[in-house]
Design an enzyme around this catalytic site. Sequence first.
Site, PDB file in Angstrom:
ATOM      1  N   LYS A 104       0.861  -1.191   0.000  1.00 25.40           N
ATOM      2  CA  LYS A 104       0.000   0.000   0.000  1.00 25.40           C
ATOM      3  C   LYS A 104       0.896   1.239   0.000  1.00 25.40           C
ATOM      4  O   LYS A 104       2.086   1.189   0.306  1.00 25.40           O
ATOM      5  CB  LYS A 104      -0.925   0.023   1.223  1.00 25.40           C
ATOM      6  CG  LYS A 104      -0.218  -0.007   2.589  1.00 25.40           C
ATOM      7  CD  LYS A 104       0.312   1.331   3.073  1.00 25.40           C
ATOM      8  CE  LYS A 104       1.059   1.199   4.402  1.00 25.40           C
ATOM      9  NZ  LYS A 104       1.852   2.395   4.733  1.00 25.40           N
ATOM     10  N   ASP A 111      -1.263  -1.761  10.865  1.00 25.86           N
ATOM     11  CA  ASP A 111      -1.718  -1.738   9.469  1.00 25.86           C
ATOM     12  C   ASP A 111      -2.483  -2.995   9.060  1.00 25.86           C
ATOM     13  O   ASP A 111      -3.086  -3.022   7.989  1.00 25.86           O
ATOM     14  CB  ASP A 111      -0.513  -1.598   8.524  1.00 25.86           C
ATOM     15  CG  ASP A 111      -0.039  -0.165   8.365  1.00 25.86           C
ATOM     16  OD1 ASP A 111      -0.846   0.749   8.585  1.00 25.86           O
ATOM     17  OD2 ASP A 111       1.133   0.029   8.006  1.00 25.86           O
TER      18      ASP A 111
END
Length: 267
Positions: A15, A118
């Site tokens: 990401k 995350d």
Amino acid sequence: MLFHRNSLIVRSHAKINLSLRILGSLADGFHDLEMVNLPLDLHDVIEVNKAPYSIDTFVTCDDASLDFVNIHKEIPFAAGLGGGSSNAAAVIKAIVNLLQLKADDDMLNEIGLQIGADVPFFLKMRPSIVTGIGEKLEPIAVAKSFLCLLVKPVQGLSTKKVFQTYDERKPENLEIDTKKITAALAAGDEEALARLIGNDLQSTSSYLLPEIEEIVDSLRFDGFRVVSMSGSGSTVFALTSNAKLAKESYRKYESLGYVTRLTKTLV
């Protein structure tokens, strides 16, 4: 008779943080964040095997810099791209699938958050506003995919070290308007994104590793407009719809010895 798989090969995606705001520090040492996260097509490949009658767990990896896990790595390590958290999320989902476990989203998020802040994002893997320490997700609309050039100095940065240094230096935070960023994404407005994105950790990470700011300046000089650092660094990303620019710059930074990837954002 039911057929049960004994192995599973899964993708573990990276990401970027299109924006990252630090809203404050928490008593437990974590920080209250507001981020706009975009998943990338760039991914590691993980093979999970179920060993019948075995009480041992075997994990292998082809990246010699990782002495605790070995996976087919494409996501650079210590890069601000969420590779470790993504690996954890992919393995969690693979185990649930292989063992046919009954686990709802809330349970998986709770497990994931104990591993890394995350991980909940990677369990969902969709463009999102991410708040709290990473556990609160609000999906957002994205009009189009962008080519994404990733350029990382050979040296990585420790997330813990970056946050500690941020707290010590107390730099002035940027004026980042998350709602305007998500509106620009929904409209596919590259010019607006160039004006709006930012990362409150970038000045601190650049203080620790000045090469980051050199890469940012170089990418902008090359013609990229949407340029920033992802997470706590040390990767710098550049988004574009110009395939010629992306490919030529990929070859340039690769030849200069940087860790370089050319991928695209996922919508």
